[in-house]
Design a protein around this motif. Sequence first.
Motif, short mmCIF file in Angstrom:
data_model
loop_
_atom_site.label_atom_id
_atom_site.label_comp_id
_atom_site.label_asym_id
_atom_site.label_seq_id
_atom_site.Cartn_x
_atom_site.Cartn_y
_atom_site.Cartn_z
N GLY A 156 0.80 -1.16 0.02
CA GLY A 156 -0.04 -0.21 -0.04
C GLY A 156 0.74 1.22 -0.12
N ILE A 157 0.25 2.26 -0.04
CA ILE A 157 1.01 3.60 -0.26
C ILE A 157 1.61 3.86 1.17
CG2 ILE A 157 -1.08 5.29 0.47
CD1 ILE A 157 0.20 7.23 -1.67
N GLU A 158 1.03 3.28 2.23
CA GLU A 158 1.59 3.63 3.53
C GLU A 158 3.11 3.24 3.66
OE1 GLU A 158 -1.03 1.91 3.05
OE2 GLU A 158 -2.68 3.39 3.69
N ALA A 159 3.52 2.29 2.84
CA ALA A 159 4.81 1.82 3.10
C ALA A 159 5.73 3.01 2.50
CB ALA A 159 4.87 0.59 2.13
N GLY A 160 6.83 3.14 3.52
CA GLY A 160 7.68 4.14 3.52
C GLY A 160 7.30 5.60 3.28
N LEU A 161 6.08 5.87 3.62
CA LEU A 161 5.39 7.13 3.54
C LEU A 161 6.20 8.07 4.85
CD1 LEU A 161 3.50 8.66 1.86
CD2 LEU A 161 1.74 8.20 3.57
N ASP A 162 6.57 7.51 5.59
CA ASP A 162 6.94 8.42 6.77
C ASP A 162 8.55 8.89 6.28
OD1 ASP A 162 4.89 7.94 8.34
OD2 ASP A 162 5.82 6.50 9.51
N GLU A 163 9.12 8.30 5.65
CA GLU A 163 10.37 8.25 5.07
C GLU A 163 10.56 9.65 4.11
OE1 GLU A 163 14.26 5.61 3.91
OE2 GLU A 163 12.32 5.33 2.62
#
Length: 299
Positions: A156-163
């Motif tokens: 999903g788009i949440e993957a790596g979004l914090d980065e």
Amino acid sequence: MKKRIIAIFGVIVLICGIALTACSKGTQETPTEATKAPQEKILVAYFSATGNTKAVALQISENTNADLFEIVPKEPYTEVQLGYDDPEQRVTKEQSDEKCRVEIQGKIEAFEQYKTIYIGYPIWYGKAPRIILTFLESYNFEGKTVIPFCTSDNDGIEAGLDEIKAAAPKAEWLEGMRFDGGKLKAAVDENGTVTDEAVKKEIKSFSDKVTVRVNKSGDETAGAASKEESGKTEASNESTASTTKKNDKTTSTTKQNTTAQTTKQTTENKTEKPTETTTQAPTETTTLGEHDTPFIPIP
């Protein structure tokens, strides 16, 4: 007749003066093309290795009338380098190194003109490609509204979004969307255009929702600024009213003191001792020739 002509001339001059003033005022209040504020522009920036992300970016650009910028690596990826689950390949090495930054060729001219920016990318090993971090760290995103979108078969788009958010912390990040990579492969032609109407509708629905959110955010910002300005005006009015009230009170006090002082003075004048009456010395006379002129001594 002469007076009448002068009067008529004076009326004509007055009418001409009023007309010139009105024309001048109208000219000042009408903005010219040079003084109008430039319209805020939208940018769709994307990195695409196989064409799926590019197809979505092109469709969003068409829906929003946005400019396009392709994030191109200075050293292009080969098909072999894109091989998954191979520790010896370039993609695997880059995604395993948090400090890795892939160089970009070309840059965006006049980046400051863009207020809303879409950023698209594929998901690699559960995160955005390192080249996206390079892009985000290359520009000042303060005051920008950023909308991420990605293509992926599984993540999903949440993957790596914090980065990626950490790479542009001053931006206002809105909720993004993930588009199914497998579905896109069958919906895109050889020119990179989305041909499937269902996929087109899905992309349009996403861009329309973003437009609504961006406009709402802008209205709230303008409303907050207007409210702040109104608060300042009210505070100024209250301060003026307080000062006026204080001045009125001071004036009243001064008036009361003056009245009391006048009354006291009048009373003192009434109670003073009566003035003693003095008797003037008798007038002496001296003879000056034939007439007697009286001599009045200086008191």
